[in-house]
Design an enzyme around this catalytic site. Structure first.
Site, short mmCIF file in Angstrom:
data_model
loop_
_atom_site.label_atom_id
_atom_site.label_comp_id
_atom_site.label_asym_id
_atom_site.label_seq_id
_atom_site.Cartn_x
_atom_site.Cartn_y
_atom_site.Cartn_z
N GLY A 13 0.76 -1.06 0.16
CA GLY A 13 0.15 0.04 -0.12
C GLY A 13 0.91 1.33 -0.05
O GLY A 13 0.34 2.43 0.44
N ASN A 15 1.43 3.01 -2.75
CA ASN A 15 1.05 3.90 -3.50
C ASN A 15 -0.24 4.68 -2.90
O ASN A 15 -0.61 5.84 -3.10
CB ASN A 15 0.50 3.26 -4.80
N ARG A 92 -5.22 -8.78 -8.66
CA ARG A 92 -6.08 -9.57 -9.36
C ARG A 92 -6.69 -9.12 -10.66
O ARG A 92 -7.04 -7.90 -10.96
CB ARG A 92 -7.28 -10.33 -8.70
N LEU A 94 -9.59 -7.97 -13.05
CA LEU A 94 -10.89 -7.46 -12.74
C LEU A 94 -11.88 -8.35 -13.83
O LEU A 94 -11.67 -8.10 -14.86
CB LEU A 94 -11.05 -6.04 -12.62
N ASN A 109 -5.18 2.50 -13.48
CA ASN A 109 -4.24 1.38 -12.99
C ASN A 109 -2.85 2.04 -12.80
O ASN A 109 -2.31 2.71 -13.68
CB ASN A 109 -4.29 0.40 -13.63
N HIS A 111 1.26 0.97 -13.10
CA HIS A 111 2.13 -0.27 -13.68
C HIS A 111 3.53 0.32 -13.48
O HIS A 111 3.94 1.25 -14.08
CB HIS A 111 1.56 -0.84 -14.78
#
Ligand code: GRF
Length: 198
Positions: A13, A15, A92, A94, A109, A111
C-alpha cells in the site's frame, strides 16, 4: 471540485499512502472515500484504518468466488460515492461484472514499467524482465483500465527511470516506486481536472 476516489489494494500500500499524504499535505484535491482490498490483513488496509478511511476486504473465498466478490466490491465503491477508482497494487484481473457495476466511473491502474513495454507482468517479474532485456531505461505508467484488458488503455501519465550499471531487481524497483508515487498523484489530479472540464 474535490474528487471522491476509491482505491483498490492487495499488498503493502505505498501508492495508497502516497495519495493519503498528497491529500493531507494539500498537494492533491481529492478525498479517498473507500479502500477495497482483495484480501484480509494487508498492510494497505492498515494504512487505510490509520488514516480513518472506510475500508473493507473482499476475499473471493468468503464472497462466492472472484466474480461475485469483485461485483460486490464495485457495488460498495458506488455506494460510497466514488467518482474514480484507482487500482494501486490490486493484484487480480478484474471481471467484466466489476466494470459493469461501476457504469461510467473511470478506473485507472499503476504499472511499474513504460507501457506498452513490459506489460502483463506482476510485481518483481517486471523488473527482472527489464534487467534481463538489457534495456537502458524503464519507468512507470498510469493508464485507464477497461473490461477485458490487462495493462492496456489510454495512457494518462508516464515517466522514464534510468537503469543504472550494477542495478539489481531491488534497487531498480525502489527507484521506479518513487516515481510511481509521483505520477499516481499527478494522474489523479489530471483526471480530477478533466472531470471539471467536461
Ligand atoms: C506497484 O509497483 C504497482 O505499480 C504494482 O504493484 C505495486 C504495488 O505497490 N501494480 P504498493 O502496494 O502500492 O506498495
Amino acid at each position: 471540485m474535490t474528487l471522491p476516489i476509491a482505491v483498490c489494494v492487495s499488498g503493502r500500500g505505498t501508492n495508497l499512502q502516497a495519495l493519503i499524504d498528497a491529500i493531507a499535505q494539500g498537494r492533491l484535491d481529492a478525498r479517498i472515500v473507500f479502500v477495497a482490498a482483495s484480501r484480509k490483513s494487508t498492510p494497505a488496509l492498515d494504512r487505510a484504518i490509520a488514516a480513518g478511511i472506510p475500508s473493507r476486504a473482499f476475499p473471493p473465498a468468503a464472497n462466492g468466488g472472484r466474480d461475485a466478490a469483485q461485483t460486490l466490491m464495485a457495488a460498495a465503491i458506488v455506494g460510497e460515492g466514488a467518482e474514480l477508482v484507482v487500482l494501486a497494487g490490486y493484484d487480480r484481473i478484474l471481471c467484466d461484472g466489476f466494470f459493469a457495476r461501476l457504469g461510467d466511473i473511470p478506473v485507472i491502474n499503476i504499472h511499474p514499467s513504460l507501457l506498452p513495454a513490459f506489460g502483463k507482468l506482476n510485481g518483481m517479474t517486471v523488473h527482472e524482465a527489464v534487467l534481463a532485456s538489457g534495456a537502458s531505461e524503464t519507468g512507470a505508467t498510469v493508464h485507464r483500465a477497461n473490461a477485458g484488458t490487462v495493462d492496456e488503455g489510454e495512457i494518462l501519465v508516464q515517466r522514464a527511470v534510468p537503469v543504472l550499471p550494477g542495478d539489481i531487481v531491488e534497487s531498480l524497483a525502489q527507484r521506479v516506486l518513487a516515481v510511481e508515487h509521483e505520477i499516481l498523484v499527478e494522474a489523479v489530479s489530471f483526471v480530477s481536472r478533466r472531470a471539471v472540464a467536461t
